[in-house]
Design a protein around this motif. Structure first.
Motif, PDB file in Angstrom:
ATOM      1  N   VAL A  54       0.903  -1.290   0.170  1.00  0.00           N
ATOM      2  CA  VAL A  54      -0.157  -0.270  -0.242  1.00  0.00           C
ATOM      3  C   VAL A  54       1.063   0.812   0.487  1.00  0.00           C
ATOM      4  CG1 VAL A  54      -1.644   1.060   1.462  1.00  0.00           C
ATOM      5  CG2 VAL A  54      -1.982  -0.934   1.179  1.00  0.00           C
ATOM      6  N   ARG A  55       1.590   1.271   0.824  1.00  0.00           N
ATOM      7  CA  ARG A  55       2.616   2.642   0.875  1.00  0.00           C
ATOM      8  C   ARG A  55       3.511   2.336  -0.605  1.00  0.00           C
ATOM      9  NH1 ARG A  55       7.648   3.751   5.304  1.00  0.00           N
ATOM     10  NH2 ARG A  55       9.207   1.771   3.724  1.00  0.00           N
ATOM     11  N   PHE A  56       3.618   1.928  -1.066  1.00  0.00           N
ATOM     12  CA  PHE A  56       4.656   2.084  -1.784  1.00  0.00           C
ATOM     13  C   PHE A  56       3.821   2.432  -3.496  1.00  0.00           C
ATOM     14  CE2 PHE A  56       6.426   0.825  -6.263  1.00  0.00           C
ATOM     15  CZ  PHE A  56       8.171   1.212  -5.935  1.00  0.00           C
ATOM     16  N   SER A  57       2.625   2.248  -3.690  1.00  0.00           N
ATOM     17  CA  SER A  57       1.427   3.180  -4.125  1.00  0.00           C
ATOM     18  C   SER A  57       1.565   4.810  -3.907  1.00  0.00           C
ATOM     19  CB  SER A  57       0.457   2.380  -3.913  1.00  0.00           C
ATOM     20  OG  SER A  57       0.937   0.799  -4.646  1.00  0.00           O
ATOM     21  N   ALA A  58       1.283   4.520  -2.633  1.00  0.00           N
ATOM     22  CA  ALA A  58       0.805   5.925  -1.924  1.00  0.00           C
ATOM     23  C   ALA A  58       2.336   6.534  -2.528  1.00  0.00           C
ATOM     24  CB  ALA A  58       0.796   5.723  -0.929  1.00  0.00           C
ATOM     25  N   MET A  59       3.126   6.073  -2.367  1.00  0.00           N
ATOM     26  CA  MET A  59       4.666   7.129  -3.055  1.00  0.00           C
ATOM     27  C   MET A  59       4.256   7.019  -4.177  1.00  0.00           C
ATOM     28  SD  MET A  59       7.780   5.663  -0.905  1.00  0.00           S
ATOM     29  CE  MET A  59       7.938   3.957  -0.908  1.00  0.00           C
ATOM     30  N   LEU A  60       4.263   6.501  -5.357  1.00  0.00           N
ATOM     31  CA  LEU A  60       3.332   6.390  -6.536  1.00  0.00           C
ATOM     32  C   LEU A  60       3.078   8.114  -6.473  1.00  0.00           C
ATOM     33  CD1 LEU A  60       3.921   3.095  -7.871  1.00  0.00           C
ATOM     34  CD2 LEU A  60       5.911   5.235  -8.656  1.00  0.00           C
ATOM     35  N   GLU A  61       1.988   7.641  -5.817  1.00  0.00           N
ATOM     36  CA  GLU A  61       0.836   8.757  -5.782  1.00  0.00           C
ATOM     37  C   GLU A  61       1.173  10.136  -5.265  1.00  0.00           C
ATOM     38  OE1 GLU A  61      -2.139   6.828  -3.989  1.00  0.00           O
ATOM     39  OE2 GLU A  61      -2.962   5.789  -5.664  1.00  0.00           O
ATOM     40  N   SER A  62       2.807  10.326  -4.809  1.00  0.00           N
ATOM     41  CA  SER A  62       2.705  11.144  -3.848  1.00  0.00           C
ATOM     42  C   SER A  62       3.970  12.113  -4.632  1.00  0.00           C
ATOM     43  CB  SER A  62       3.033  11.325  -2.433  1.00  0.00           C
ATOM     44  OG  SER A  62       2.196  10.158  -2.086  1.00  0.00           O
ATOM     45  N   GLY A  63       4.087  11.512  -5.600  1.00  0.00           N
ATOM     46  CA  GLY A  63       5.348  12.277  -6.820  1.00  0.00           C
ATOM     47  C   GLY A  63       7.158  11.491  -6.588  1.00  0.00           C
ATOM     48  N   ALA A  64       6.516  10.581  -6.482  1.00  0.00           N
ATOM     49  CA  ALA A  64       7.566   9.687  -6.210  1.00  0.00           C
ATOM     50  C   ALA A  64       8.314   8.715  -7.644  1.00  0.00           C
ATOM     51  CB  ALA A  64       7.895   7.881  -5.341  1.00  0.00           C
ATOM     52  N   LEU A  65       7.506   8.724  -8.698  1.00  0.00           N
ATOM     53  CA  LEU A  65       8.297   9.000 -10.161  1.00  0.00           C
ATOM     54  C   LEU A  65       8.580   9.839 -10.243  1.00  0.00           C
ATOM     55  CD1 LEU A  65       8.313   7.187 -12.731  1.00  0.00           C
ATOM     56  CD2 LEU A  65       6.361   7.734 -13.522  1.00  0.00           C
ATOM     57  N   GLU A  66       8.302  11.387  -9.999  1.00  0.00           N
ATOM     58  CA  GLU A  66       8.657  12.698 -10.543  1.00  0.00           C
ATOM     59  C   GLU A  66      10.421  12.629  -9.817  1.00  0.00           C
ATOM     60  OE1 GLU A  66       3.981  12.707 -11.372  1.00  0.00           O
ATOM     61  OE2 GLU A  66       5.924  11.869  -9.620  1.00  0.00           O
ATOM     62  N   GLU A  67      10.508  12.461  -8.758  1.00  0.00           N
ATOM     63  CA  GLU A  67      11.811  12.275  -7.970  1.00  0.00           C
ATOM     64  C   GLU A  67      12.615  12.053  -8.366  1.00  0.00           C
ATOM     65  OE1 GLU A  67      11.844  12.320  -3.406  1.00  0.00           O
ATOM     66  OE2 GLU A  67      11.891   9.733  -3.987  1.00  0.00           O
ATOM     67  N   ILE A  68      11.979  10.337  -8.976  1.00  0.00           N
ATOM     68  CA  ILE A  68      13.153   9.752  -9.035  1.00  0.00           C
ATOM     69  C   ILE A  68      13.270  10.162 -11.109  1.00  0.00           C
ATOM     70  CG2 ILE A  68      13.737   7.013  -9.471  1.00  0.00           C
ATOM     71  CD1 ILE A  68      13.420   7.871  -7.329  1.00  0.00           C
ATOM     72  N   THR A  69      12.226  10.694 -11.161  1.00  0.00           N
ATOM     73  CA  THR A  69      12.902  11.315 -13.227  1.00  0.00           C
ATOM     74  C   THR A  69      13.949  12.306 -12.797  1.00  0.00           C
ATOM     75  OG1 THR A  69      10.805  10.561 -14.026  1.00  0.00           O
ATOM     76  CG2 THR A  69      12.070  12.956 -14.629  1.00  0.00           C
ATOM     77  N   ARG A  70      14.585  13.250 -12.216  1.00  0.00           N
ATOM     78  CA  ARG A  70      14.511  13.859 -11.607  1.00  0.00           C
ATOM     79  C   ARG A  70      15.957  13.496 -10.781  1.00  0.00           C
ATOM     80  NH1 ARG A  70      11.042  16.815  -8.977  1.00  0.00           N
ATOM     81  NH2 ARG A  70      11.115  16.014  -6.956  1.00  0.00           N
ATOM     82  N   LEU A  71      16.289  12.691 -10.236  1.00  0.00           N
ATOM     83  CA  LEU A  71      17.236  11.896 -10.145  1.00  0.00           C
ATOM     84  C   LEU A  71      18.500  11.097 -10.974  1.00  0.00           C
ATOM     85  CD1 LEU A  71      19.184  10.736  -7.434  1.00  0.00           C
ATOM     86  CD2 LEU A  71      17.457   8.886  -7.355  1.00  0.00           C
ATOM     87  N   ALA A  72      17.199  10.150 -11.765  1.00  0.00           N
ATOM     88  CA  ALA A  72      18.005   9.475 -13.543  1.00  0.00           C
ATOM     89  C   ALA A  72      18.695  10.371 -14.704  1.00  0.00           C
ATOM     90  CB  ALA A  72      17.082   9.478 -13.763  1.00  0.00           C
ATOM     91  N   ALA A  73      17.710  11.533 -13.920  1.00  0.00           N
ATOM     92  CA  ALA A  73      18.848  12.829 -15.265  1.00  0.00           C
ATOM     93  C   ALA A  73      19.846  13.977 -14.860  1.00  0.00           C
ATOM     94  CB  ALA A  73      17.993  14.142 -15.217  1.00  0.00           C
ATOM     95  N   ARG A  74      20.193  12.704 -13.251  1.00  0.00           N
ATOM     96  CA  ARG A  74      21.404  13.406 -12.754  1.00  0.00           C
ATOM     97  C   ARG A  74      22.472  12.677 -13.410  1.00  0.00           C
ATOM     98  NH1 ARG A  74      22.314  14.901  -6.365  1.00  0.00           N
ATOM     99  NH2 ARG A  74      24.339  15.685  -7.929  1.00  0.00           N
ATOM    100  N   ARG A  75      21.915  11.225 -13.858  1.00  0.00           N
ATOM    101  CA  ARG A  75      23.209  10.145 -14.640  1.00  0.00           C
ATOM    102  C   ARG A  75      24.493   9.756 -14.190  1.00  0.00           C
ATOM    103  NH1 ARG A  75      22.303   8.912 -19.446  1.00  0.00           N
ATOM    104  NH2 ARG A  75      20.483  10.805 -20.502  1.00  0.00           N
TER     105      ARG A  75
END
Length: 321
Positions: free
Chosen positions: A217-238
């Motif tokens: 449940v928490r993993f889904s909640a983290m995705l709804e709270s912006g986890a994907l956007e957070e990791i997108t910014r991290l991935a952009a740092r290479r």
């Protein structure tokens, strides 16, 4: 307000447990009752780039009581348990000087072991040596480095799995930087910050099935709270994929999704499974490595809090078998 008790100047509370077990809420309750300060003992919550995916305390929770060592390290840093121990020592001294009860909370067993048992005295590895080893790892492969390690540090090579990239690289870095093996350094340990008698320690142990459901449940909640956007910014740092922050639970799978390699549903399944496996390892690690922690069921945690407020004694129960 800080607790007006002489015991605060020499005591601490340690709250450990598997991920998603309710540790942060328990620590917040204790801090509010005692005027204490919450100190992070989670190796991933130190990274400022990983607020959502690591379920760090919310800004509102951090504003309610003092929080220390959360989000104070950049993801590009190879932050170690030794570096955390040095930071924790400063926070501990500061809390005691202010007559506040330090409440360490997290799931990183090595951090709690540093607090209560001490760590080996391995000196910092020069960046050029670390970069050289990592470059050889990418160029020659992990099997080649494991073979090299077998010739230079046979004891470490024997105990490490041949494809354990991170630990093999670490062992080689130590040999190259110091001329001594990791086992040699481990025999020269640093003293603990909290010797026996200076702390109360709890391991929060919820029912396994309930815990695994909470993780999903928490993993889904983290995705709804912006986890994907957070990791997108991290991935952009290479950044180097071997850095600790790049291996936080859910991060590798979400980066694969961002790159178009897997769907978000597939990344979610992997992230949930990795987190559940980690929780299982946490149970095992604390049971064998830190038996002085008292195991408490989630429904018993509130009662435990009332017994660790400075000025009260308690008898220890044996850990769960």
């Amino acid at each position: 307000m800080p607790v007006n008790s002489p015991e605060v100047s020499s005591k601490a509370v340690l709250i450990a447990g598997p991920t998603a077990s309710g540790k942060s809420a328990l620590a917040l309750e204790l801090a509010q009752k005692t005027g204490g300060v919450i100190v992070n003992a989670d190796s991933m919550q130190v990274y400022r780039d990983l607020r959502v995916i690591t379920a760090r305390p919310t800004p509102q929770e951090e504003a309610a009581v003092p929080h220390r060592l959360y989000g104070h390290v950049d993801a590009a840093v190879n932050f170690s348990a030794g570096a955390w121990e040095a930071d924790a020592g400063k926070v501990l001294a500061e809390a005691w000087a202010q007559n506040r009860l330090p409440i360490f909370v997290g799931g990183s067993g090595l951090y709690f072991k540093a607090l209560t048992r001490g760590l080996s005295a391995v000196p910092p590895i020069p960046p050029e040596i670390r970069e050289s080893v990592r470059a050889r790892l990418e160029r020659d492969g992990v099997e080649a480095l494991h073979a090299e390690l077998a010739g230079r540090d046979p004891a470490s090579a024997e105990r490490l799995k041949p494809r354990d990239r991170t630990r093999i690289a670490r062992a080689l870095e130590v040999v190259e930087a110091t001329g001594r093996s990791l086992p040699d350094w481990h025999r020269e340990g640093l003293p603990p910050l909290l010797p026996p008698g200076q702390f109360n320690a709890l391991f929060l142990a919820p029912d396994r099935d309930e815990l695994y459901a909470r993780i999903d449940v928490r993993f889904s909640a983290m995705l709804e709270s912006g986890a994907l956007e957070e990791i997108t910014r991290l991935a952009a740092r290479r950044l180097d994929p071997l850095l600790p922050a790049m291996k936080a639970h859910g991060v590798p799978a979400l980066i694969r999704h961002i790159r178009g390699e897997i769907t978000l549903d597939e990344a979610t399944v992997i992230g949930r499974a990795d987190t559940r496996h980690y929780a299982k390892r946490q149970f095992t690690w604390f049971r064998h490595q830190l038996p002085e922690f008292e195991w408490v069921k989630l429904e018993e945690a509130g009662g435990w809090i009332s017994t660790v407020i400075p000025g009260r004694d308690r008898s220890k129960r044996a850990p769960n078998p």
